[in-house]
Structures are given as structure tokens and as C-alpha cells.
Write a protein that holds these residues in place. Structure first.
Motif, PDB file in Angstrom:
ATOM      1  N   ALA A 285       5.495  -4.610  -5.446  1.00 31.33           N
ATOM      2  CA  ALA A 285       5.470  -3.763  -4.103  1.00 31.33           C
ATOM      3  C   ALA A 285       4.037  -3.953  -3.569  1.00 31.33           C
ATOM      4  CB  ALA A 285       5.337  -2.350  -4.971  1.00 31.33           C
ATOM      5  N   LEU A 286       3.149  -4.171  -4.037  1.00 30.47           N
ATOM      6  CA  LEU A 286       1.850  -4.269  -3.536  1.00 30.47           C
ATOM      7  C   LEU A 286       1.421  -5.811  -2.916  1.00 30.47           C
ATOM      8  CD1 LEU A 286      -0.602  -2.417  -5.842  1.00 30.47           C
ATOM      9  CD2 LEU A 286       0.600  -1.464  -3.895  1.00 30.47           C
ATOM     10  N   SER A 287       2.406  -6.819  -2.961  1.00 39.53           N
ATOM     11  CA  SER A 287       1.988  -8.160  -2.821  1.00 39.53           C
ATOM     12  C   SER A 287       1.463  -8.308  -1.490  1.00 39.53           C
ATOM     13  CB  SER A 287       3.294  -8.925  -3.223  1.00 39.53           C
ATOM     14  OG  SER A 287       4.424  -8.521  -2.141  1.00 39.53           O
ATOM     15  N   MET A 288       1.996  -7.675  -0.393  1.00 38.57           N
ATOM     16  CA  MET A 288       1.627  -7.975   0.901  1.00 38.57           C
ATOM     17  C   MET A 288       0.310  -7.554   1.291  1.00 38.57           C
ATOM     18  SD  MET A 288       1.870  -9.890   3.513  1.00 38.57           S
ATOM     19  CE  MET A 288       3.735 -10.463   3.473  1.00 38.57           C
ATOM     20  N   ALA A 289       0.131  -6.467   0.785  1.00 33.78           N
ATOM     21  CA  ALA A 289      -1.089  -5.747   0.665  1.00 33.78           C
ATOM     22  C   ALA A 289      -2.328  -6.410   0.033  1.00 33.78           C
ATOM     23  CB  ALA A 289      -0.975  -4.122   0.277  1.00 33.78           C
ATOM     24  N   ILE A 290      -1.861  -7.063  -0.982  1.00 34.84           N
ATOM     25  CA  ILE A 290      -2.812  -7.600  -1.715  1.00 34.84           C
ATOM     26  C   ILE A 290      -3.156  -9.001  -1.174  1.00 34.84           C
ATOM     27  CG2 ILE A 290      -3.078  -9.194  -3.979  1.00 34.84           C
ATOM     28  CD1 ILE A 290      -1.549  -6.974  -5.560  1.00 34.84           C
ATOM     29  N   TYR A 291      -2.281  -9.672  -0.536  1.00 37.32           N
ATOM     30  CA  TYR A 291      -2.244 -10.717   0.146  1.00 37.32           C
ATOM     31  C   TYR A 291      -3.194 -10.521   1.548  1.00 37.32           C
ATOM     32  CZ  TYR A 291      -1.086 -15.093   3.002  1.00 37.32           C
ATOM     33  OH  TYR A 291      -1.249 -16.348   3.796  1.00 37.32           O
ATOM     34  N   LEU A 292      -3.265  -9.496   1.993  1.00 41.13           N
ATOM     35  CA  LEU A 292      -4.122  -9.228   3.257  1.00 41.13           C
ATOM     36  C   LEU A 292      -5.608  -9.005   2.997  1.00 41.13           C
ATOM     37  CD1 LEU A 292      -1.681  -6.928   5.346  1.00 41.13           C
ATOM     38  CD2 LEU A 292      -2.198  -9.410   6.031  1.00 41.13           C
ATOM     39  N   ALA A 293      -5.807  -8.012   1.616  1.00 43.97           N
ATOM     40  CA  ALA A 293      -7.115  -7.707   1.312  1.00 43.97           C
ATOM     41  C   ALA A 293      -8.046  -8.583   0.511  1.00 43.97           C
ATOM     42  CB  ALA A 293      -6.970  -6.379   0.697  1.00 43.97           C
ATOM     43  N   LEU A 328      -7.374  -1.856  -6.375  1.00 46.93           N
ATOM     44  CA  LEU A 328      -8.475  -0.650  -6.181  1.00 46.93           C
ATOM     45  C   LEU A 328      -8.542  -0.614  -4.526  1.00 46.93           C
ATOM     46  CD1 LEU A 328     -10.777  -0.854  -9.058  1.00 46.93           C
ATOM     47  CD2 LEU A 328      -8.821   0.692  -8.791  1.00 46.93           C
ATOM     48  N   MET A 329      -8.975  -1.677  -4.105  1.00 49.27           N
ATOM     49  CA  MET A 329      -9.112  -1.551  -2.330  1.00 49.27           C
ATOM     50  C   MET A 329      -7.864  -1.131  -1.659  1.00 49.27           C
ATOM     51  SD  MET A 329     -10.654  -4.396   0.144  1.00 49.27           S
ATOM     52  CE  MET A 329     -10.432  -4.255   1.991  1.00 49.27           C
ATOM     53  N   VAL A 330      -6.774  -1.452  -2.041  1.00 47.74           N
ATOM     54  CA  VAL A 330      -5.337  -1.162  -1.515  1.00 47.74           C
ATOM     55  C   VAL A 330      -5.028   0.206  -1.961  1.00 47.74           C
ATOM     56  CG1 VAL A 330      -3.052  -1.441  -1.699  1.00 47.74           C
ATOM     57  CG2 VAL A 330      -4.368  -3.436  -1.608  1.00 47.74           C
ATOM     58  N   LYS A 331      -5.395   0.785  -3.017  1.00 46.56           N
ATOM     59  CA  LYS A 331      -5.155   2.120  -3.500  1.00 46.56           C
ATOM     60  C   LYS A 331      -6.073   3.214  -2.642  1.00 46.56           C
ATOM     61  CE  LYS A 331      -1.794   1.797  -6.652  1.00 46.56           C
ATOM     62  NZ  LYS A 331      -0.359   2.203  -6.100  1.00 46.56           N
ATOM     63  N   ALA A 332      -7.362   2.399  -2.288  1.00 51.95           N
ATOM     64  CA  ALA A 332      -8.240   3.413  -1.433  1.00 51.95           C
ATOM     65  C   ALA A 332      -7.821   3.574  -0.075  1.00 51.95           C
ATOM     66  CB  ALA A 332      -9.441   2.534  -1.567  1.00 51.95           C
ATOM     67  N   ILE A 333      -7.477   2.449   0.359  1.00 52.44           N
ATOM     68  CA  ILE A 333      -6.893   2.375   1.956  1.00 52.44           C
ATOM     69  C   ILE A 333      -5.522   3.097   1.949  1.00 52.44           C
ATOM     70  CG2 ILE A 333      -5.662   0.926   3.511  1.00 52.44           C
ATOM     71  CD1 ILE A 333      -7.590  -1.455   2.851  1.00 52.44           C
ATOM     72  N   GLN A 334      -4.678   3.298   0.845  1.00 52.79           N
ATOM     73  CA  GLN A 334      -3.681   4.178   1.150  1.00 52.79           C
ATOM     74  C   GLN A 334      -3.762   5.651   0.920  1.00 52.79           C
ATOM     75  OE1 GLN A 334      -1.294   2.380  -2.358  1.00 52.79           O
ATOM     76  NE2 GLN A 334       0.271   2.373  -1.045  1.00 52.79           N
ATOM     77  N   LEU A 335      -5.264   6.062   0.901  1.00 51.71           N
ATOM     78  CA  LEU A 335      -5.528   7.291   0.852  1.00 51.71           C
ATOM     79  C   LEU A 335      -5.992   7.648   2.303  1.00 51.71           C
ATOM     80  CD1 LEU A 335      -7.697   7.591  -2.275  1.00 51.71           C
ATOM     81  CD2 LEU A 335      -5.502   8.253  -2.130  1.00 51.71           C
ATOM     82  N   LEU A 336      -6.095   6.630   3.275  1.00 54.94           N
ATOM     83  CA  LEU A 336      -6.308   7.027   4.600  1.00 54.94           C
ATOM     84  C   LEU A 336      -5.117   7.506   5.479  1.00 54.94           C
ATOM     85  CD1 LEU A 336      -8.521   3.890   5.294  1.00 54.94           C
ATOM     86  CD2 LEU A 336      -9.452   6.106   4.682  1.00 54.94           C
ATOM     87  N   PRO A 337      -5.472   8.162   6.449  1.00 57.37           N
ATOM     88  CA  PRO A 337      -4.466   8.513   7.232  1.00 57.37           C
ATOM     89  C   PRO A 337      -4.057   7.461   8.084  1.00 57.37           C
ATOM     90  CG  PRO A 337      -6.403   9.500   8.227  1.00 57.37           C
ATOM     91  CD  PRO A 337      -6.774   8.880   6.870  1.00 57.37           C
TER      92      PRO A 337
END
Length: 363
Positions: A285-293, A328-337
Motif C-alpha cells: 500500500a505504501l510502495s509508491m510513497a516509499i519510492y518517492l520519499a 515514519l516520514m510517509v506517515k507524518a506526511i499523511q497527517l498534513l492537509p
């Protein structure tokens, strides 16, 4: 595993494995620079064998689009809106982010090459070393409205053959240096679509032949496992003889379908254990987000980690630090609007939700 149309667990496993492989490539490359710009046998093996990950990502991108096209009416305006949100905006954001970051951290001015060259570099994902794949996907999306008109299985078999010819010609015959100028530079880009077209088309081929191919994969997973071992041995011979080789090398025209079918075949075995199922689902589920960050996390860790930590024996520890740090970085970004315009995180149905959906349809 794949009884509900639109929810194919094996694809999420493929996503997870592709993501983990790409991370292996980049972490091992960091070891190369930290160990005096040289690989040892283990880090070179990891770096080269893990290069199956990027073409697998390309295959998955094609599969998901064409699998939906099999069952849904194509809506051009919805397609454009969806792809721009899920791929276009994240590509723009991370390109600008990494350009600004490298300007602040390293003093790199991307405009020094001139405005035209800067636009070429930006368009083809050269803002940072991993963004070329986003450019490839975006080019494929420009072609998709035409390709989704191909609906018959026989046509897809022909299209697959054509894509092989295009890919081989682009990699082995065509010489962009003979064109010269800005056009030659564009045609010579790593992210030039003909260099990757086969993997997207194979994703479409897999989508239209999903039922027989997945059945074949599960029936002959033992034989496919032997084939994957032989592919691994051949890949070791290949890089030892030829040196470092690209992710879209011609041999992957054979390698990637076999590896993909093997993963599909053992998908039920992977998800049988609760912890492996949960791990693969989350990473998928997080694969593309992990790829970017992950390059940002890897760069920051490289800057602060002491030199003595870059021992080959500590590779698993550092790999795990980068993976967890990126999550952790992805999860933090997901808290942003408006985080959906920064990261692409698909929603994955759990088995319980699938059963509830089936119950509601039957009641």
C-alpha cells in the motif's frame, strides 16, 4: 485470493517486493560510495539482483490500468483527473522538493545547464536519481487512452510482440547520438518510453490473460521457482561478465514475466501467515510513497551516520533503518492537509471488508 474483481492480493505482493528491491538497489549503492566507491561481492550481488524491482513497478502500473479497463467503461476526463492527482502532482512536488533540497544541502543549481536543458531534465525525472520512473509512467499514461481500445486477447498477444521489437530496437539498435541537438538528448533519456514499453504492455497482457496465467502460475509454481533460481544464476554471470547492468536490460524481457508468475504462484503461501500477509499489505500500500520519499531519508542518514557503521555486516540493520525511517516520514506526511497530492497511497480492502461487501451484494 483473487475472487473479488478489482482486488487482487498478488498484485499488492508484487508491489511490496518491487518496492523492497528498489530500496535494496539504493541502499547498496550508498554502501558503494561509503566504502571507497567500490562494491564487494555481497553488495554488488544485492545491487544487481535487486534491479528487477523497477520493471516490476512498470508492469504493475500497466496491469492495474488495463485490468480496470477490462470491466469498466473508459472515462477520459476522469482518467486525466485521477492520473494527474495520483502521479502528476506528486511528480511535480517531489521534483521541486529535491531540487530545492539539493540546492540548500549541496549548492547545486539546476539552471546552470540552461533553460532548455533544465526543462528536459525536469520533464524526464532528472531532478533526483529515482524520479525518472515517474516520468516513464506519465508518458505511458499519455499512450493509455489509445491502448485501452485494444480489448481482444489475440490483439494483446500481437501488441506484446510489437512491444518486444520496439524495446529491443530502442535499447540495442537505435543510437540517439546520431540525431544530435536537443532532440537527440530527449531520445537518449533513460526515461524515454520505448526503452520501457515492453514492461507496461506485458502488464496489459497479464491483465487480459489474468485467469489462465494465474492458474498456470499456481499449478506450476515449483517449476517457476526453479526457473527463478536459474535466472538468478544467469544474472550473476551476466553482471560478472558485463559489469553493472541496467534495470531494463533486454534479458529482463524473459526474466520479469517468469519472476512475476512465480510470485503470483506463491502468493497464497506468502499470505497464509498472518504477519507476512500484514507486512506485504502494508508495504504494498505504501510502495509508491516509499519510492518517492526514501532517497531523502537515505541521504539524511548518510550525512549523520558515522563512517564506522558502513560495514557490510551491518547492511541489514541500515536497510531496516531506512525502510522504517521512510515509513515514519510517509506517515507524518499523511497527517498534513492535502497529503493525497504529495503521496500516492492506494486503499486496500481487507479480507473482512471484502466479505462484508460480498454479503451486502447478496442480501
Amino acid at each position: 485470493m483473487s475472487n473479488v474483481r478489482g482486488h487482487i492480493s498478488e498484485i499488492h505482493i508484487l508491489r511490496a517486493i518491487a518496492c523492497l528491491l528498489v530500496l535494496f538497489v539504493h541502499v547498496s549503492a550508498t554502501f558503494y560510495y561509503q566504502q571507497g566507491q567500490q562494491f564487494n561481492d555481497l553488495t554488488f550481488f544485492i545491487n544487481q539482483i535487486s534491479r528487477f524491482g523497477t520493471p516490476m513497478f512498470a508492469l504493475i502500473s500497466g496491469f492495474l490500468l488495463f485490468y480496470q479497463a477490462r470491466f469498466k467503461r473508459f472515462d477520459f476526463s476522469r482518467f486525466v483527473s485521477s492520473r494527474f492527482t495520483k502521479i502528476g502532482l506528486p511528480f511535480l512536488f517531489w521534483s521541486i522538493f529535491y531540487l530545492l533540497f539539493m540546492f540548500v544541502a549541496e549548492g547545486v543549481n539546476p539552471l546552470e545547464v540552461g533553460e532548455k536543458q533544465f526543462l528536459v531534465n525536469f520533464t524526464f525525472g532528472n531532478s533526483f536519481y529515482h524520479l525518472y520512473f515517474m516520468s516513464i509512467v506519465f508518458q505511458f499514461y499519455l499512450l493509455f487512452p489509445l491502448l485501452q481500445l485494444v480489448r481482444s486477447k489475440k490483439s494483446w498477444a500481437v501488441l506484446l510482440g510489437i512491444s518486444i521489437l520496439i524495446n529491443v530496437y530502442s535499447l540495442k539498435v537505435f543510437s540517439p547520438g546520431e540525431v544530435g541537438g536537443l532532440l537527440g538528448d530527449i531520445l537518449g533519456q533513460r526515461a524515454f518510453l520505448p526503452n520501457w514499453i515492453y514492461f507496461f504492455i506485458f502488464g496489459g497482457f497479464l491483465a487480459y490473460y489474468w485467469e489462465p496465467l494465474s492458474s498456470f502460475a499456481k499449478r506450476y509454481k515449483g517449476l517457476l521457482g526453479v526457473a527463478v533460481i536459474l535466472i538468478t544464476l544467469a544474472a550473476v554471470w551476466e553482471y560478472k561478465v558485463m559489469g553493472s547492468i541496467a534495470s531494463n536490460r533486454v534479458t529482463n524481457i524473459i526474466n520479469i514475466p517468469i519472476i512475476t508468475l512465480f510470485i503470483i504462484g506463491v502468493g497464497s503461501n506468502i499470505t497464509r501467515l498472518k504477519w507476512t500477509n500484514m507486512f506485504m499489505s502494508k508495504i504494498g500500500a505504501l510502495s509508491m510513497a516509499i519510492y518517492l520519499a526514501h532517497p531523502f531519508v537515505l541521504y539524511c542518514f548518510q550525512e549523520v551516520a558515522p563512517q564506522y557503521i558502513w560495514k557490510t555486516s551491518l547492511f541489514p540493520v541500515i536497510y531496516l533503518i531506512i525502510l522504517l525511517g521512510t515509513i515514519l516520514m510517509v506517515k507524518a506526511i499523511q497527517l498534513l492537509p492535502w497529503n493525497q497530492y504529495i503521496l500516492t497511497v492506494p486503499k486496500i480492502k481487507t479480507q473482512q471488508r471484502i466479505q462484508q461487501s460480498k454479503y451486502s451484494m447478496n442480501s
